[in-house]
Write a protein that holds these residues in place. Structure first.
Motif, PDB file in Angstrom:
ATOM      1  N   ALA A  43       3.344   3.667   7.474  1.00 11.28           N
ATOM      2  CA  ALA A  43       3.255   2.836   6.269  1.00 11.28           C
ATOM      3  C   ALA A  43       3.935   1.492   6.495  1.00 11.28           C
ATOM      4  CB  ALA A  43       3.884   3.566   5.088  1.00 11.28           C
ATOM      5  N   ARG A  44       5.092   1.516   7.135  1.00 13.84           N
ATOM      6  CA  ARG A  44       5.828   0.278   7.413  1.00 13.84           C
ATOM      7  C   ARG A  44       4.978  -0.678   8.251  1.00 13.84           C
ATOM      8  NH1 ARG A  44       9.773   2.507   9.569  1.00 13.84           N
ATOM      9  NH2 ARG A  44      11.239   2.429   7.802  1.00 13.84           N
ATOM     10  N   ASP A  45       4.361  -0.152   9.302  1.00 13.68           N
ATOM     11  CA  ASP A  45       3.530  -0.994  10.166  1.00 13.68           C
ATOM     12  C   ASP A  45       2.387  -1.625   9.381  1.00 13.68           C
ATOM     13  OD1 ASP A  45       5.128  -0.382  12.339  1.00 13.68           O
ATOM     14  OD2 ASP A  45       3.780   1.173  13.115  1.00 13.68           O
ATOM     15  N   LEU A  46       1.763  -0.845   8.503  1.00 15.52           N
ATOM     16  CA  LEU A  46       0.649  -1.369   7.719  1.00 15.52           C
ATOM     17  C   LEU A  46       1.116  -2.443   6.748  1.00 15.52           C
ATOM     18  CD1 LEU A  46      -2.261  -1.386   6.732  1.00 15.52           C
ATOM     19  CD2 LEU A  46      -1.713   0.576   5.269  1.00 15.52           C
ATOM     20  N   VAL A  47       2.171  -2.159   5.985  1.00 17.56           N
ATOM     21  CA  VAL A  47       2.640  -3.115   4.982  1.00 17.56           C
ATOM     22  C   VAL A  47       3.061  -4.421   5.642  1.00 17.56           C
ATOM     23  CG1 VAL A  47       4.420  -3.565   3.251  1.00 17.56           C
ATOM     24  CG2 VAL A  47       3.306  -1.327   3.340  1.00 17.56           C
ATOM     25  N   ARG A  48       3.756  -4.342   6.760  1.00 21.99           N
ATOM     26  CA  ARG A  48       4.248  -5.547   7.421  1.00 21.99           C
ATOM     27  C   ARG A  48       3.144  -6.340   8.109  1.00 21.99           C
ATOM     28  NH1 ARG A  48       9.454  -6.463   7.252  1.00 21.99           N
ATOM     29  NH2 ARG A  48      10.946  -4.792   6.770  1.00 21.99           N
ATOM     30  N   SER A  49       1.962  -5.761   8.243  1.00 24.54           N
ATOM     31  CA  SER A  49       0.838  -6.478   8.865  1.00 24.54           C
ATOM     32  C   SER A  49       0.053  -7.323   7.869  1.00 24.54           C
ATOM     33  CB  SER A  49      -0.107  -5.478   9.526  1.00 24.54           C
ATOM     34  OG  SER A  49      -0.852  -4.736   8.554  1.00 24.54           O
ATOM     35  N   LEU A  50       0.403  -7.230   6.572  1.00 30.66           N
ATOM     36  CA  LEU A  50      -0.392  -7.860   5.518  1.00 30.66           C
ATOM     37  C   LEU A  50       0.374  -9.003   4.863  1.00 30.66           C
ATOM     38  CD1 LEU A  50      -1.651  -4.556   3.858  1.00 30.66           C
ATOM     39  CD2 LEU A  50      -2.924  -6.009   5.461  1.00 30.66           C
ATOM     40  N   SER A  51      -0.355  -9.840   4.128  1.00 24.11           N
ATOM     41  CA  SER A  51       0.261 -10.873   3.298  1.00 24.11           C
ATOM     42  C   SER A  51      -0.092 -10.603   1.845  1.00 24.11           C
ATOM     43  CB  SER A  51      -0.215 -12.268   3.710  1.00 24.11           C
ATOM     44  OG  SER A  51      -1.628 -12.373   3.573  1.00 24.11           O
ATOM     45  N   PHE A  52       0.741 -11.126   0.929  1.00 20.38           N
ATOM     46  CA  PHE A  52       0.626 -10.766  -0.480  1.00 20.38           C
ATOM     47  C   PHE A  52       0.694 -12.007  -1.360  1.00 20.38           C
ATOM     48  CE2 PHE A  52       2.488  -7.334   1.926  1.00 20.38           C
ATOM     49  CZ  PHE A  52       1.701  -6.254   1.566  1.00 20.38           C
ATOM     50  N   SER A  53       0.066 -11.905  -2.539  1.00 20.59           N
ATOM     51  CA  SER A  53       0.112 -13.004  -3.499  1.00 20.59           C
ATOM     52  C   SER A  53       0.846 -12.618  -4.769  1.00 20.59           C
ATOM     53  CB  SER A  53      -1.316 -13.473  -3.841  1.00 20.59           C
ATOM     54  OG  SER A  53      -2.108 -12.399  -4.302  1.00 20.59           O
ATOM     55  N   ALA A  54       1.420 -11.420  -4.798  1.00 21.69           N
ATOM     56  CA  ALA A  54       2.233 -10.979  -5.931  1.00 21.69           C
ATOM     57  C   ALA A  54       3.261  -9.991  -5.418  1.00 21.69           C
ATOM     58  CB  ALA A  54       1.381 -10.345  -7.023  1.00 21.69           C
TER      59      ALA A  54
END
Length: 212
Positions: free
Chosen positions: A140-151
């Motif tokens: 999960a950590r690897d996935l979340v840290r691979s993305l960018s967010f707008s909120a």
């Protein structure tokens, strides 16, 4: 395709169902002008026993009859159970690998910097992806840290082995909060060093700090 299917089955437009699944991002543009009561999450992961997680969802009491708990086969195999509102792909949930996810709303100064168009990964779609594709907090950590967010959101994840973490996502970064003495408590303000400087959880009052 699933959003299109939900739209067809409900008689709504695809854009309406897509907007439901991007509502955190829509709300981010007007935060933190929301009700001060929100949600709290607690994870107990003491050594030697299975982890235990609980979340309240204290947003709007009149939505109490609109919860939808559903179980479905994941595309890559396995099964997912999630509690959502109708039309939303995922929220609080667990998969049959023993990975559980919970969600708390956060507010960050970067949420409202509208300037140039910015499209981040919708948090409800991310919750669905975590439940379908991940079996551990490390994945999960690897996935979340691979993305960018707008909120901004706090995504709390716990796995069958007792590992737990809360990932604080915001435009421009991801922070992480880990359990202390086997306990992870999550409300609606930033705790990590990465997000705390821009956090706006206390603009309205100290409700989130009191609950935590």
């Amino acid at each position: 395709m699933e959003i299109a299917g939900i739209a067809a089955g409900s008689g709504r437009r695809v854009e309406e169902i897509a907007a439901l699944n991007a509502r955190t991002e829509v709300l981010g543009a007007i935060a933190p002008r929301l009700d001060t009561t929100e949600c709290s999450t607690v994870v107990s992961s003491a050594p030697g026993r299975a982890p235990f997680a609980v979340q309240t969802w204290d947003w709007y009491p009149h939505m109490r009859d609109n919860w939808f708990v559903w179980t479905f086969p994941a595309a890559a195999g396995g099964r997912v159970t999630t509690l959502t509102e109708y039309g939303v792909l995922a929220k609080i949930g667990v998969n049959d690998a023993g990975l559980g996810v919970m969600l708390n709303m956060l507010h960050h100064s970067a949420d409202e910097q509208l300037g140039a168009p910015r499209i981040g990964f919708p948090v409800h779609v991310l919750l669905r992806t975590l439940l379908e594709d991940c079996t551990s907090v490390d994945e999960a950590r690897d996935l979340v840290r691979s993305l960018s967010f707008s909120a901004s959101s706090a995504l709390t994840v716990v796995d069958r082995g007792g590992d737990a973490a809360s990932f604080e996502t915001f435009p421009g970064g991801v922070g992480e909060v880990k359990p202390e003495a086997g306990l992870l408590v999550r409300t609606n303000h930033f705790v990590s060093a990465e997000g705390e400087a821009g956090g706006q959880g206390g603009v309205l009052d100290d409700n989130s700090w009191v609950r935590r």
